[in-house]
Design a protein around this motif. Sequence first.
Motif, PDB file in Angstrom:
ATOM      1  N   GLY A 278       0.789  -1.234   0.000  1.00  0.00           N
ATOM      2  CA  GLY A 278       0.000   0.000   0.000  1.00  0.00           C
ATOM      3  C   GLY A 278       0.815   1.275   0.000  1.00  0.00           C
ATOM      4  O   GLY A 278       0.282   2.356   0.253  1.00  0.00           O
ATOM      5  N   HIS A 279       2.096   1.180  -0.274  1.00  0.00           N
ATOM      6  CA  HIS A 279       2.937   2.389  -0.341  1.00  0.00           C
ATOM      7  C   HIS A 279       4.127   2.088  -1.249  1.00  0.00           C
ATOM      8  O   HIS A 279       4.414   0.933  -1.577  1.00  0.00           O
ATOM      9  CB  HIS A 279       3.422   2.804   1.054  1.00  0.00           C
ATOM     10  N   ARG A 280       4.799   3.127  -1.650  1.00  0.00           N
ATOM     11  CA  ARG A 280       5.973   2.961  -2.498  1.00  0.00           C
ATOM     12  C   ARG A 280       7.092   2.305  -1.698  1.00  0.00           C
ATOM     13  O   ARG A 280       7.041   2.205  -0.474  1.00  0.00           O
ATOM     14  CB  ARG A 280       6.438   4.318  -3.045  1.00  0.00           C
ATOM     15  N   GLY A 281       8.125   1.866  -2.425  1.00  0.00           N
ATOM     16  CA  GLY A 281       9.206   1.135  -1.784  1.00  0.00           C
ATOM     17  C   GLY A 281       9.939   1.936  -0.729  1.00  0.00           C
ATOM     18  O   GLY A 281      10.198   3.134  -0.894  1.00  0.00           O
ATOM     19  N   ARG A 282      10.256   1.282   0.356  1.00  0.00           N
ATOM     20  CA  ARG A 282      11.004   1.900   1.449  1.00  0.00           C
ATOM     21  C   ARG A 282      12.194   1.024   1.804  1.00  0.00           C
ATOM     22  O   ARG A 282      12.276  -0.142   1.419  1.00  0.00           O
ATOM     23  CB  ARG A 282      10.109   2.079   2.681  1.00  0.00           C
ATOM     24  N   LYS A 283      13.094   1.586   2.554  1.00  0.00           N
ATOM     25  CA  LYS A 283      14.271   0.848   2.984  1.00  0.00           C
ATOM     26  C   LYS A 283      13.837  -0.370   3.800  1.00  0.00           C
ATOM     27  O   LYS A 283      13.058  -0.264   4.728  1.00  0.00           O
ATOM     28  CB  LYS A 283      15.176   1.751   3.821  1.00  0.00           C
ATOM     29  N   GLY A 284      14.348  -1.508   3.413  1.00  0.00           N
ATOM     30  CA  GLY A 284      13.980  -2.751   4.082  1.00  0.00           C
ATOM     31  C   GLY A 284      12.966  -3.574   3.320  1.00  0.00           C
ATOM     32  O   GLY A 284      12.844  -4.787   3.566  1.00  0.00           O
ATOM     33  N   TYR A 288      12.142  -3.204  -3.010  1.00  0.00           N
ATOM     34  CA  TYR A 288      12.900  -1.963  -3.138  1.00  0.00           C
ATOM     35  C   TYR A 288      14.404  -2.239  -3.006  1.00  0.00           C
ATOM     36  O   TYR A 288      15.221  -1.654  -3.738  1.00  0.00           O
ATOM     37  CB  TYR A 288      12.454  -0.972  -2.072  1.00  0.00           C
ATOM     38  N   THR A 289      14.777  -3.132  -2.117  1.00  0.00           N
ATOM     39  CA  THR A 289      16.192  -3.449  -1.917  1.00  0.00           C
ATOM     40  C   THR A 289      16.806  -4.084  -3.162  1.00  0.00           C
ATOM     41  O   THR A 289      17.982  -3.855  -3.472  1.00  0.00           O
ATOM     42  CB  THR A 289      16.351  -4.400  -0.719  1.00  0.00           C
ATOM     43  N   ALA A 290      16.017  -4.840  -3.893  1.00  0.00           N
ATOM     44  CA  ALA A 290      16.535  -5.561  -5.064  1.00  0.00           C
ATOM     45  C   ALA A 290      16.349  -4.802  -6.368  1.00  0.00           C
ATOM     46  O   ALA A 290      16.554  -5.368  -7.445  1.00  0.00           O
ATOM     47  CB  ALA A 290      15.842  -6.920  -5.170  1.00  0.00           C
ATOM     48  N   ARG A 291      15.995  -3.531  -6.299  1.00  0.00           N
ATOM     49  CA  ARG A 291      15.648  -2.794  -7.518  1.00  0.00           C
ATOM     50  C   ARG A 291      16.823  -2.718  -8.498  1.00  0.00           C
ATOM     51  O   ARG A 291      16.628  -2.791  -9.722  1.00  0.00           O
ATOM     52  CB  ARG A 291      15.147  -1.391  -7.166  1.00  0.00           C
ATOM     53  N   ARG A 292      18.036  -2.560  -7.986  1.00  0.00           N
ATOM     54  CA  ARG A 292      19.200  -2.491  -8.876  1.00  0.00           C
ATOM     55  C   ARG A 292      19.664  -3.890  -9.294  1.00  0.00           C
ATOM     56  O   ARG A 292      20.107  -4.084 -10.429  1.00  0.00           O
ATOM     57  CB  ARG A 292      20.339  -1.736  -8.195  1.00  0.00           C
ATOM     58  N   THR A 293      19.562  -4.829  -8.393  1.00  0.00           N
ATOM     59  CA  THR A 293      19.970  -6.196  -8.710  1.00  0.00           C
ATOM     60  C   THR A 293      19.114  -6.775  -9.827  1.00  0.00           C
ATOM     61  O   THR A 293      19.601  -7.546 -10.666  1.00  0.00           O
ATOM     62  CB  THR A 293      19.865  -7.085  -7.460  1.00  0.00           C
ATOM     63  N   LEU A 294      17.850  -6.411  -9.880  1.00  0.00           N
ATOM     64  CA  LEU A 294      16.962  -6.904 -10.922  1.00  0.00           C
ATOM     65  C   LEU A 294      17.415  -6.483 -12.314  1.00  0.00           C
ATOM     66  O   LEU A 294      17.131  -7.168 -13.301  1.00  0.00           O
ATOM     67  CB  LEU A 294      15.535  -6.415 -10.663  1.00  0.00           C
ATOM     68  N   HIS A 295      18.121  -5.347 -12.404  1.00  0.00           N
ATOM     69  CA  HIS A 295      18.566  -4.843 -13.709  1.00  0.00           C
ATOM     70  C   HIS A 295      19.962  -5.331 -14.076  1.00  0.00           C
ATOM     71  O   HIS A 295      20.480  -4.943 -15.123  1.00  0.00           O
ATOM     72  CB  HIS A 295      18.540  -3.311 -13.706  1.00  0.00           C
ATOM     73  N   THR A 296      20.563  -6.159 -13.251  1.00  0.00           N
ATOM     74  CA  THR A 296      21.891  -6.699 -13.543  1.00  0.00           C
ATOM     75  C   THR A 296      21.759  -7.964 -14.380  1.00  0.00           C
ATOM     76  O   THR A 296      20.921  -8.824 -14.104  1.00  0.00           O
ATOM     77  CB  THR A 296      22.640  -7.024 -12.239  1.00  0.00           C
ATOM     78  N   GLY A 297      22.580  -8.061 -15.426  1.00  0.00           N
ATOM     79  CA  GLY A 297      22.543  -9.256 -16.262  1.00  0.00           C
ATOM     80  C   GLY A 297      22.833 -10.509 -15.456  1.00  0.00           C
ATOM     81  O   GLY A 297      23.666 -10.503 -14.534  1.00  0.00           O
TER      82      GLY A 297
END
Length: 435
Positions: A278-284, A288-297
């Motif tokens: 019910g809210h945008r991503g927050r620390k923890g 949200y924590t994996a947002r950059r890892t998802l874009h890694t080949g």
Amino acid sequence: MPDATFTCPDLTTFTRVDDLGLEITGQLLEPDRAVLACRVVEPDDWCRRCGCRGVSRDTVTRELAHEPFGWRPTTLLVTVRRYRCAECAHVWRQDTTAAAEPRAKISRAGLRWGLVAIVVQHLSMARVAEGLAVSWNTANDAVLAEGQRLLIDNPSRLDGVRVVGVDEHVWRHTRKGDKYVTVIIDLTPVRDGTGPSRLLAMLDGRSKKAFQDWLAERDQAWRRGIEVVAMDGFFGFKTATTEELPDAVCVMDPFHVVRLAGDALDDCRRRVQQELHGHRGRKGDPLYTARRTLHTGADLVTGRQHERLESLFADERHIQVECTWGIYQRMISAYRHHDRSVGRVEMSSVIDALADGVPTALVELRKLGRTLARRVCDVLAYFDRPRTSNGPTEAVNGRLEHLRGLALGFRNLTHYIARALLEAGGFRPQLHPHL
């Protein structure tokens, strides 16, 4: 050498005023500048009206900013003799067009120095004005006009272009006015492996009409010579190319194709995040924590990132993100495959999978599938034409970003286009054969 003098070469040759039809008669060194007294070598004493020989009447002086030496601004104080015809009483002065344009404040050598400083040394116009000891407006108008005449208006500048890249560029980050321009890049040297890409044109606005009008202005022989046009996902560039260059092949470059999949992955992650919490991503938050890892080949993921992904996808509530991530990785794998024919088959299978059988809940993948289905030929054309992408176009955009930062921003689009063409137009060999 306390008593050193100029003998060979003399001061005239050393300061390169002999190319301007001048000869130095004296010099004065001041704390902030050097003044060189000159005279015109050619007498020019024949009447331009009746052809009779004139007699010397008097002299006038003309002050010209010259190329600096040791970063000391240099001024030419040119003595110009005036003549009077004894037959028709016509009065004229010696011709100084070899030294400078009529009413110009900068010598031709000074203009060339300023042009090299702008194009080769990437100096700001303020720095050039300081070196010439003239105002910013004087330096800007004169140097850009010389660049336009000598380089940009060169009729052979577009010769040999076979591969073209077209993309948008943000030329200013303000809310006032249109911030987009269309950049057209020559990718032929990149495909042939003979050099870097170069900027061909920059058009006001981002639209089909802007690109189509520019293509229509080129002659038919030039348009027939264009083999490939690399572009992003903007359909206006596609239709303009189809209408004006019917024989050219459109290629949607990998960067923008993968970016479409990356945007779909981000949108899916944010949607699932909102539905679950019910809210945008927050620390923890795992998503949200994996947002950059998802874009890694997948072939570049570290051990820690692999554990993070396993933990993320172990939760069945994240199944939609996992599906979208799988498509994203398959597209990256297709482009990175060492065998282009295999990569083409893999990309074709991805597009076919997105075109049929995608669950309704995966709205992002369905939207991506519709986009790729419309541009399937353009996407797959990349695998048949190696070294053809808009990557070098993005490199030129990066150089233009540096130019805008160097100038602390531009307010005049005409000045920006001229500076951009000089910065990224590939003019170095013509300006100085040794640079």
